[in-house]
Design a protein around this motif. Structure first.
Motif, PDB file in Angstrom:
ATOM      1  N   GLU A 706       0.877  -1.185   0.000  1.00 11.24           N
ATOM      2  CA  GLU A 706       0.000   0.000   0.000  1.00 11.24           C
ATOM      3  C   GLU A 706       0.910   1.229   0.000  1.00 11.24           C
ATOM      4  O   GLU A 706       1.527   1.559   1.004  1.00 11.24           O
ATOM      5  CB  GLU A 706      -0.898  -0.005   1.227  1.00 11.24           C
ATOM      6  CG  GLU A 706      -1.886   1.157   1.255  1.00 11.24           C
ATOM      7  CD  GLU A 706      -2.794   1.111   2.469  1.00 11.24           C
ATOM      8  OE1 GLU A 706      -3.451   2.117   2.754  1.00 11.24           O
ATOM      9  OE2 GLU A 706      -2.837   0.054   3.126  1.00 11.24           O
ATOM     10  N   ARG A 748      -2.956   7.209  -2.661  1.00 12.52           N
ATOM     11  CA  ARG A 748      -2.615   5.870  -2.193  1.00 12.52           C
ATOM     12  C   ARG A 748      -3.006   4.850  -3.259  1.00 12.52           C
ATOM     13  O   ARG A 748      -4.125   4.892  -3.779  1.00 12.52           O
ATOM     14  CB  ARG A 748      -3.330   5.533  -0.877  1.00 12.52           C
ATOM     15  CG  ARG A 748      -2.823   6.313   0.317  1.00 12.52           C
ATOM     16  CD  ARG A 748      -3.524   5.858   1.585  1.00 12.52           C
ATOM     17  NE  ARG A 748      -3.072   6.604   2.739  1.00 12.52           N
ATOM     18  CZ  ARG A 748      -2.035   6.274   3.485  1.00 12.52           C
ATOM     19  NH1 ARG A 748      -1.351   5.171   3.190  1.00 12.52           N
ATOM     20  NH2 ARG A 748      -1.684   6.991   4.521  1.00 12.52           N
ATOM     21  N   ARG A 750      -2.480   0.483  -4.452  1.00 15.72           N
ATOM     22  CA  ARG A 750      -2.158  -0.848  -3.959  1.00 15.72           C
ATOM     23  C   ARG A 750      -1.708  -1.726  -5.114  1.00 15.72           C
ATOM     24  O   ARG A 750      -2.257  -1.652  -6.209  1.00 15.72           O
ATOM     25  CB  ARG A 750      -3.369  -1.492  -3.272  1.00 15.72           C
ATOM     26  CG  ARG A 750      -3.731  -0.868  -1.938  1.00 15.72           C
ATOM     27  CD  ARG A 750      -4.913  -1.613  -1.326  1.00 15.72           C
ATOM     28  NE  ARG A 750      -5.227  -1.120   0.010  1.00 15.72           N
ATOM     29  CZ  ARG A 750      -6.031  -0.094   0.255  1.00 15.72           C
ATOM     30  NH1 ARG A 750      -6.603   0.545  -0.756  1.00 15.72           N
ATOM     31  NH2 ARG A 750      -6.265   0.286   1.494  1.00 15.72           N
TER      32      ARG A 750
END
Length: 907
Positions: A706, A748, A750
């Motif tokens: 992450e 952010r 992932r």
């Protein structure tokens, strides 16, 4: 020694000029083409092999067509040497290909060629080809080149022998130490001499020491700087391996400190720091470091040396006690980073504390008008804070520093001003009466020049408790507040602007009357920033109210000044009631309580009872154990505030554990935000265009990253993507989506990669983005992420019969020699069980001087490993082996390295 596997590699990268040629075209050019066509075809062949193309049948064509021509033209010889380096030389089973015998014949001719360049270049090639089948027929020719008349050949011959020794030891070429010893006696080239000494050092350390003892004199400069650095490396390793030789070698190390080379002096100081922790050796090392700082002009070099000084300071703080004068001179550097590091090196002692206080006074004067050095000012104040507590002799110097440079400094941020206010209050509390009077007088005289709210709070506390002229202090505060009531609207401001203009009747040049507007001169005295701060923040009014009441308790003319205070309090309440968003409850209660005392019965008696004693007295009484007339103290003011949600499992107490919600939270500890903070990794630096950091979440068969990315540029960056790869054949399960980052914007993403036991080690990453105008580089290489095998281990059990079958079945084994200070076998086994998360086959171990224990564990990848510990106590020292077996090679290698590191940490 076993042969080391060498990856196929090439030392240069050749950019193709034309389209790649096919195998038929290359073969035709070799057979019937002109010399230029053959050279072009060979270049194309090398380029395609570099790009992982395979041409196994072309080796014989090259040998038949090009090798005979290479003796005539050096340009062909150069490309041919590249070709020998990049081709595949072994079969899949590891055996040498048959045509390599012909290649060895060609290389032997090149090693004996009359041209020294061809000899040296061929030796360079052989230093990269570490295959026994190729090097063994050429060993005689390689050794002959050691005594060649040209230095280029000798230097590359020694490098080739050095690589052969590192990979094969003395199995392939024997008597290397004697050969290097003879060469060192007659060699004149410094670089060749250094290479020969390194090879002698690795082949036979004792002969290297004997050579130094015979040929070394008091003049260390006879060896040259690069050879001196190699000798210092030898000293470090010898002292680490055989500590008994330290006294003999320290004398030689001291002589090297007199070298004219700065790099040799630096390594000499590092060697003293590494091999001898004695006070005398550390002082010599510090002396060398200080000399280098004063002579070097590069700030990066100075920062590196200051890091070394900080390491010395952590090892023995007494070393830098006598260096206060030298360190104080370093504060004259322009670099703020250097001055920050210097401040961390100061040692507070009775002998140097006055000199240090004077140096800090000069530093505050230099950065008084600078607003970009707030962190530096904070470091100086943090150094002053313990100084005034331990050493009363510096109070006068520190007081003068505050009066001259800190009280009226308007270039401080909130953190610096808050720390300055706290330090000033402590200084007044701990100082003698003359110094207190000096500070109070300076605060009263310069009250109108203070600019920061934190300094106003400290000033109110000091004037209220220690003012010797309360009437003058009250008048100064009242003057700073200005006219009442407190109003701040456009009408008043417009009237003030109109009052500054005066209309005057004048006679014009033509004899008629006219009007002229004249600006009125502002002869009013300067008004401080206190009024503005009171109107912006109501927290300051609480300190103001307490200071007024303390001053009033010391004034004889009570009625006169109490009415003026009431007027100020009422004006403050009226202003804050109109601005309800700017008032806090504490200020409201403090002002209301003050008004209630002044308007009640017997206000003087109540005032004397409540404010006559200074607030400092109860604090000092509590400190020395007198708790009379005070309730039981449950918490101290400086106790840390504990937030249960941010506490780890080890920090919970019985009250916390009695809470059902807390117990549930403990069971889910692995999924909390606090536990994730331990797995955060910084990927890029703060100065990179994109700052990135990642949470590493380890699952059973994959790892999820992450990633937080922040755009540090002043321009928009498009299609920002992050990608991770392992050393093995990793597979991306969830690819991170590209994002668009505006200036200073964060996002952010992932990404998940499949993981296995073969991939344990290092994860590599990169951040890609679109190459906009003005961007030279459209990617960032991130910091490597180390994945520890211990995170994937799960304790498991197995029967002894199954353990024996697996032990016979698994072929990969790593045997580690036990090397630890622990002499209890039982505790050693318990330590390994805990660190490796492995379970013993037998639960109860017999305690004695001899132990043999088998352990078993599994990984999240459904792989397992076996551990056998066989040890005994001999002469109060634990000796034996730890053997690890598994079907996966990477697990065996990783656990072996882990055990070597862990066993040195057993207490």
């Amino acid at each position: 020694m076993t042969q080391v596997k060498v990856d196929r590699m090439c030392s240069v990268y050749v950019i193709p000029e034309d389209a790649p040629m096919s195998q038929q075209e290359i073969a035709k050019a070799f057979d019937t083409g002109k010399f230029e066509d053959k050279l072009k075809a060979l270049k194309s062949l090398v380029i395609q092999i570099i790009h992982d193309e395979s041409f196994p049948r072309m080796v014989m064509n090259v040998i038949n067509s090009l090798v005979p021509l290479s003796d005539e033209t050096h340009s062909l010889k150069k490309i041919l040497l590249f070709y020998w380096e990049v081709i595949e030389k072994t079969h899949p089973n590891g055996s040498l290909k048959e045509e390599m015998i012909l290649v060895c014949n060609s290389l032997r001719k090149d090693l004996l060629h009359p041209n020294e360049y061809i000899r040296g270049r061929t030796l360079k090639l052989l230093s990269r080809i570490q295959l026994r089948g190729i090097l063994e027929p050429l060993q005689t020719a390689i050794v002959e080149n050691v005594n060649h008349k040209h230095v280029y050949v000798r230097r590359n011959a020694i490098v080739c022998l050095y690589e052969i020794f590192l990979n094969f030891g003395d199995d392939l070429i024997s008597d290397l130490d004697e050969l290097m010893e003879k060469l060192l006696l007659n060699e004149t080239d410094l670089s060749t001499k250094r290479n020969a000494f390194l090879l002698l050092f690795h082949a036979n350390q004792q002969k290297a020491l004997d050579y130094l003892s015979i040929n070394y004199s008091d003049d260390s400069n006879q060896f040259g700087d690069i050879l001196q650095l190699s000798i210092l490396e030898l000293f470090r390793k010898v002292c680490k391996k055989d500590p008994q030789q330290k006294p003999k070698l320290l004398k030689s190390i001291y002589q090297f400190s007199k070298s004219k080379s700065a790099s040799v002096q630096y390594e000499c100081a590092n060697t003293l720091f590494a091999v001898s922790p004695s006070l005398a050796s550390l002082k010599i090392a510090v002396q060398i470091y200080m000399s280098l700082i004063n002579t070097q002009t590069d700030n990066n070099i100075k920062l590196v040396i200051l890091d070394r000084l900080e390491a010395v300071n952590q090892l023995n703080p007494r070393v830098l006690e006598d260096r206060t004068q030298d360190l104080s001179q370093l504060l004259n550097q322009q670099s703020i980073d250097i001055r920050r590091k210097v401040l961390r090196l100061f040692q507070l002692k009775h002998e140097n504390v006055v000199l240090l206080a004077q140096s800090l006074q000069k530093e505050f004067q230099k950065c008084q008008n600078l607003n970009d050095q707030s962190e530096y000012k904070v470091l100086m104040l943090q150094l002053i804070n313990p100084m005034i507590h331990k050493f009363p002799q510096v109070h006068e110097v520190v007081a003068q520093t505050f009066i001259d440079s800190i009280i009226c400094n308007n270039k401080m941020d909130d953190q610096c001003a808050q720390l300055a206010g706290q330090t000033l209050v402590k200084l007044v509390q701990l100082s003698d009466q003359p110094i207190q009077h000096k500070i109070v007088t300076a605060l009263s005289n310069r009250f109108l020049d203070i600019h920061h709210m934190e300094l106003y709070k400290a000033t109110f506390t000091i004037l209220g408790d220690y003012s010797v002229n309360p009437i003058r202090s009250f008048n100064q505060i009242k003057k700073a507040i200005g006219n009442l009531p407190l109003e701040h609207d456009k009408v008043v401001a417009k009237q003030e602007d109109e009052n500054k203009q005066v209309v005057k009747t004048v006679i014009l040049p033509d004899g008629t009357y006219g009007t002229q507007v004249i600006e009125k001169q502002d002869n009013e005295e300067h008004v401080s920033k206190l009024r503005e701060l009171l109107m912006q923040n109501s927290f300051l009014a609480s300190s103001l109210s307490r200071a007024f009441m303390k001053l009033l308790s010391k004034i004889q003319e009570f009625n006169k000044y109490s009415s003026q205070m009431l007027l100020i309090f009422c004006s403050l309440l009226r202003y804050y009631q109109k601005n309800t968003a700017k008032i806090d409850q504490d200020t409201l209660e403090t002002i209301t309580s003050s008004i209630r005392i002044l308007t009640g019965k017997n206000p003087q008696d109540k005032l004397q009872e409540q404010y006559k004693k200074s607030d400092v007295v109860p604090e000092l009484n509590i400190q020395f154990g007198s708790h009379q007339n005070y309730d039981k103290i449950l918490k101290q003011p400086d106790d840390p505030i504990i937030i249960r949600q941010l506490k780890g499992i080890s920090e919970f107490n019985e009250i916390d554990l009695a809470d059902d919600e807390t117990s549930i939270a403990i069971k889910q500890e692995e999924n909390t935000y606090v536990s994730r903070l331990g797995h955060i990794v910084q990927l890029t630096g703060y100065c990179d265009p994109i700052y990135a950091e990642a949470f590493v979440n380890v699952h059973k068969y994959d790892i999820q990253f992450e990633v937080l990315m922040v755009n540090r540029w002043s321009k928009m960056v498009q299609n920002v993507q992050v990608e991770f790869r392992t050393q093995g054949e990793s597979k991306v399960i969830e690819k991170a989506q590209g994002v668009i980052l505006q200036p200073n914007q964060s996002a952010r993403v992932r990404t998940t990669i499949k993981f296995s036991s073969q991939d344990i080690g290092v994860v590599y990453g990169a951040i890609h983005y679109e190459n906009n105008a003005g961007i030279e580089q459209a990617y960032l290489v991130t910091k490597e992420i180390n994945v520890d095998l211990i995170d994937f281990i799960i304790p498991a059990t197995v029967q002894i019969e199954q353990f024996r079958k697996l032990w016979a079945k698994y072929e990969w084994e790593n045997r580690i020699v036990i090397n630890t200070n622990q002499n209890d076998p039982f505790k050693y086994v318990q330590f390994l069980e805990k660190q490796l998360k492995a379970k013993s086959i037998v639960e109860n171990h017999p305690q004695g001087n001899i132990i043999c224990v088998n352990m078993y564990a599994q990984t999240k990848f459904d792989d397992d490993f076996l551990v056998n510990v066989s040890a005994e106590v001999v002469n109060d020292k634990l000796q034996g082996f730890v053997r690890v077996r598994s079907k996966v090679k990477e697990i065996v290698v990783n656990l072996g390295d882990k055990i070597k590191v862990l066993q040195t940490k057993i207490e």
